[in-house]
Write an enzyme that holds these catalytic residues in place. Structure first.
Site, PDB file in Angstrom:
ATOM      1  N   SER A   1       8.919   6.233  16.337  1.00  0.00           N
ATOM      2  CA  SER A   1       9.509   7.387  15.957  1.00  0.00           C
ATOM      3  C   SER A   1      10.878   7.304  15.374  1.00  0.00           C
ATOM      4  CB  SER A   1       9.480   8.406  17.247  1.00  0.00           C
ATOM      5  OG  SER A   1      10.062   7.699  18.147  1.00  0.00           O
TER       6      SER A   1
ATOM      7  N   ASN B   1      12.037   8.517  28.978  1.00  0.00           N
ATOM      8  CA  ASN B   1      11.390   9.942  29.169  1.00  0.00           C
ATOM      9  C   ASN B   1      12.581  10.918  29.424  1.00  0.00           C
ATOM     10  OD1 ASN B   1       9.051   8.467  29.065  1.00  0.00           O
ATOM     11  ND2 ASN B   1       8.567   8.795  31.108  1.00  0.00           N
TER      12      ASN B   1
ATOM     13  N   THR C   1       6.469  55.582   4.645  1.00  0.00           N
ATOM     14  CA  THR C   1       5.607  54.883   5.482  1.00  0.00           C
ATOM     15  C   THR C   1       4.104  54.917   4.976  1.00  0.00           C
ATOM     16  OG1 THR C   1       4.773  57.242   6.402  1.00  0.00           O
ATOM     17  CG2 THR C   1       6.618  56.476   7.427  1.00  0.00           C
ATOM     18  N   HIS C   2       3.480  53.929   5.263  1.00  0.00           N
ATOM     19  CA  HIS C   2       2.451  53.483   4.278  1.00  0.00           C
ATOM     20  C   HIS C   2       2.628  53.306   3.069  1.00  0.00           C
ATOM     21  CE1 HIS C   2      -0.043  55.144   8.041  1.00  0.00           C
ATOM     22  NE2 HIS C   2       0.990  56.006   7.892  1.00  0.00           N
TER      23      HIS C   2
ATOM     24  N   SER D   1      10.923  32.267 -16.591  1.00  0.00           N
ATOM     25  CA  SER D   1       9.501  31.714 -16.719  1.00  0.00           C
ATOM     26  C   SER D   1       9.572  30.939 -17.878  1.00  0.00           C
ATOM     27  CB  SER D   1       8.595  32.860 -16.909  1.00  0.00           C
ATOM     28  OG  SER D   1       7.440  32.485 -17.611  1.00  0.00           O
TER      29      SER D   1
ATOM     30  N   LYS E   1      11.126  37.197 -18.144  1.00  0.00           N
ATOM     31  CA  LYS E   1      11.012  37.485 -16.924  1.00  0.00           C
ATOM     32  C   LYS E   1      12.258  36.939 -16.233  1.00  0.00           C
ATOM     33  CE  LYS E   1       7.556  38.090 -14.605  1.00  0.00           C
ATOM     34  NZ  LYS E   1       6.802  37.054 -14.234  1.00  0.00           N
TER      35      LYS E   1
ATOM     36  N   ASN F   1      12.682  36.183 -12.238  1.00  0.00           N
ATOM     37  CA  ASN F   1      11.737  36.100 -10.676  1.00  0.00           C
ATOM     38  C   ASN F   1      12.503  36.107  -9.551  1.00  0.00           C
ATOM     39  OD1 ASN F   1       9.289  36.471 -12.427  1.00  0.00           O
ATOM     40  ND2 ASN F   1       9.379  34.326 -12.675  1.00  0.00           N
TER      41      ASN F   1
ATOM     42  N   GLU G   1      10.843  35.148  -2.344  1.00  0.00           N
ATOM     43  CA  GLU G   1       9.662  34.790  -2.322  1.00  0.00           C
ATOM     44  C   GLU G   1       9.367  33.362  -1.416  1.00  0.00           C
ATOM     45  OE1 GLU G   1       6.960  35.299  -6.020  1.00  0.00           O
ATOM     46  OE2 GLU G   1       8.966  35.563  -6.663  1.00  0.00           O
TER      47      GLU G   1
ATOM     48  N   TYR H   1       5.241  12.583  31.297  1.00  0.00           N
ATOM     49  CA  TYR H   1       5.257  12.408  29.886  1.00  0.00           C
ATOM     50  C   TYR H   1       3.917  11.869  29.238  1.00  0.00           C
ATOM     51  CZ  TYR H   1       6.709  10.523  25.683  1.00  0.00           C
ATOM     52  OH  TYR H   1       6.978   9.820  24.293  1.00  0.00           O
TER      53      TYR H   1
ATOM     54  N   GLN I   1       5.925  13.150  21.540  1.00  0.00           N
ATOM     55  CA  GLN I   1       6.654  12.351  20.617  1.00  0.00           C
ATOM     56  C   GLN I   1       6.461  13.413  19.271  1.00  0.00           C
ATOM     57  OE1 GLN I   1       7.291   8.218  20.134  1.00  0.00           O
ATOM     58  NE2 GLN I   1       5.854   8.505  18.244  1.00  0.00           N
TER      59      GLN I   1
ATOM     60  N   LYS J   1       9.284  16.526  17.917  1.00  0.00           N
ATOM     61  CA  LYS J   1      10.260  16.431  17.004  1.00  0.00           C
ATOM     62  C   LYS J   1      10.161  16.690  15.627  1.00  0.00           C
ATOM     63  CE  LYS J   1      11.305  12.683  19.246  1.00  0.00           C
ATOM     64  NZ  LYS J   1      10.298  13.120  20.640  1.00  0.00           N
TER      65      LYS J   1
END
Ligand code: ARG
Length: 457
Positions: free
Chosen positions: A23, A110, A155-156, A277, A283, A285, A290, A317, A322, A325
């Site tokens: 690890s 451990n 709303t909605h 773009s 564009k 963006n 996003e 343990y 492991q 992490k």
């Protein structure tokens, strides 16, 4: 090289098993916590007379040397080592000889890994909290800059009632404040030292676990040694808090993406936080927003991975642990990146009050206020609601709005209507009349801003 745990077995493992088992490539980031933890352990061993004071001093100096050399670049991680704990002990023993071999008295990896991870993550929580505060500051400054800007509340995703843009923004401030609270709660429960649990059962040596805990800035110790080495609740709890935080950022991002569209054009993002773009020259963006929305799924995934790894694990343990992490490191790294880009993206966003106003003028969002007008004049709410709805239908049929419908028409529906109705359905009046605590009036928004600033101070 011979494994440190060679003895019962030859310690010669297949290289593919070594790669699979090790690890160090991801736990090496906890080197500072590992070394600091070992220094406290060496100090405790000396103070308790478990090793000689001179040996304890030698260990502490040796560990300090390793820390300095790693930090200066004079020493590099040996990726052939199983993990960071083995690496530090190996270098120490190479440098100090037999004294180095005394460090691991009365402890196990451990408890070391449980200790390092808690120490590492509590620092990450502090960093993440500071970054959340930076986002909160951006929210508050946008709210202050747009204090009296009116837009439709939805709303909605249907226009519902007029609200202040500042009020809408401050809703996110409340969510982020709760996120800070969750992080602080999680930190509190995390800040308990497992060191001295040893492999699982405690130890026969006369150790002082509280001495070590105090030296390392913990509020207390794990009161059950089996729990001390088995508990990963603190990872689950942190990732859960981070998932909630990301969910908030994702909702906010979604709104920014909508607002920045030509359909809304309520806001304009700074060029610094948008992209173009490769084919469409027009564009602009909202990629950062996003990506924040997209990375939310990834953080949820980290939480799910952790929960699933722990489900069904017997005490104490198991090597499965492991896997904690990579999941929790990915979650904290991702959240930090998102927060770092979100704060300046939000701070540099400009609003388009003209477009918000235009949107607020359509959609009959003052229809509730028209009903309330009749209620104030003595009509029961349900009857007033019906008349207001009929007037909206009338406007739709005639292609006008409530503000331009003549008083004579109003009177055909109820003789309670008077000239003052126009004042009551004016958008600014609608907003200002929402005087209930936590409502959208300027006064209420100012109180919210003051509250959030006080919490941040
Ligand atoms: N690298 C291990 C981990 O991350 C450290 C603990 C190893 N303990 C053991 N008994 N093999 O979980």
């Amino acid at each position: 090289m011979e494994k440190m745990w060679a003895g019962r077995t030859s310690g010669t493992t297949d290289s593919i098993a070594d790669d699979f088992n090790s690890s160090i490539r991801f736990d090496c980031r906890m080197y500072r916590q590992d070394i600091t933890g070992s220094m406290a352990h060496a100090a405790m061993l000396g103070a308790q007379g478990i090793i000689a004071q001179a040996e304890s001093d030698q260990l502490i100096d040796g560990l300090q040397g390793i820390l300095d050399d790693l930090e200066s670049g004079a020493l590099e991680f040996d990726m052939g080592c199983e993990d960071i704990h083995m690496f530090v002990e190996q270098v120490l023993t190479q440098r100090l000889g037999d004294v180095g071999k005394k460090l691991h008295t009365a402890r196990s990896r451990n408890d070391q890994v449980a200790l390092d991870l808690r120490m590492y993550l509590r620092e990450e929580i502090d960093e993440i909290s500071a970054l959340v505060k930076a986002v909160l500051e951006a929210v508050v400054s946008q709210a202050e800059a747009n204090k009296e800007v009116i837009l439709p509340g939805y709303t909605h995703l249907q226009r519902a009632q007029p609200i202040l843009f500042s009020h809408h923004l401050m809703a996110y401030a409340m969510m982020l404040l709760r996120d800070l609270g969750r992080l602080a709660d999680c930190r509190k429960r995390m800040n308990v030292s497992p060191i001295g649990s040893c492999a699982l059962a405690g130890t026969t040596y006369n150790t002082d676990r509280r001495f070590e805990a105090e030296k390392l800035g913990f509020d207390g110790i794990a009161l059950n040694s089996i729990d001390g080495v088995s508990d990963r609740d603190f990872c689950v709890e942190l990732m859960s808090a981070l998932s909630t935080l990301m969910m908030h950022l994702s909702r906010f991002s979604e709104e920014i993406i909508l607002w920045a569209s030509w359909e809304f054009k309520f806001v304009e993002l700074s060029d610094a936080y948008t992209t173009g773009s490769s084919i469409m020259p027009q564009k602009k963006n909202p990629d950062m927003a996003e990506l924040v929305r997209g990375k939310t799924g990834r953080v949820y995934g980290d939480l799910m991975a952790m929960l699933t790894t722990l489900k069904g694990l017997p005490l104490a343990y198991n090597k499965d642990m492991q896997e904690d992490k990579e999941a929790v490191f990915d979650a904290v790294d991702t959240v930090k990146m998102c927060l770092k880009v979100f704060a300046p993206m939000l701070a540099t966003m400009t609003s388009r009050p003209d477009n918000m106003k235009k949107a607020a003028q359509g959609g009959f969002i003052n229809a509730t206020d028209l009903a309330d007008y009749l209620v104030k004049k003595g009509m029961p709410f349900r009857s007033a609601y019906k008349i207001s709805g009929q007037l909206v239908a009338k406007c739709i049929a005639e292609g006008c709005v409530l503000e331009t419908l003549p008083l004579e028409t109003y009177r055909q529906y109820s003789d309670l209507f008077d000239e003052d109705l126009y004042q009551d359905i004016d958008l600014l009046t609608c907003v200002q009349k929402r005087i209930s605590e936590g409502g959208t009036s300027v006064q209420s928004v100012e109180a919210q801003i003051a509250y959030v600033k006080e919490q941040l101070a």
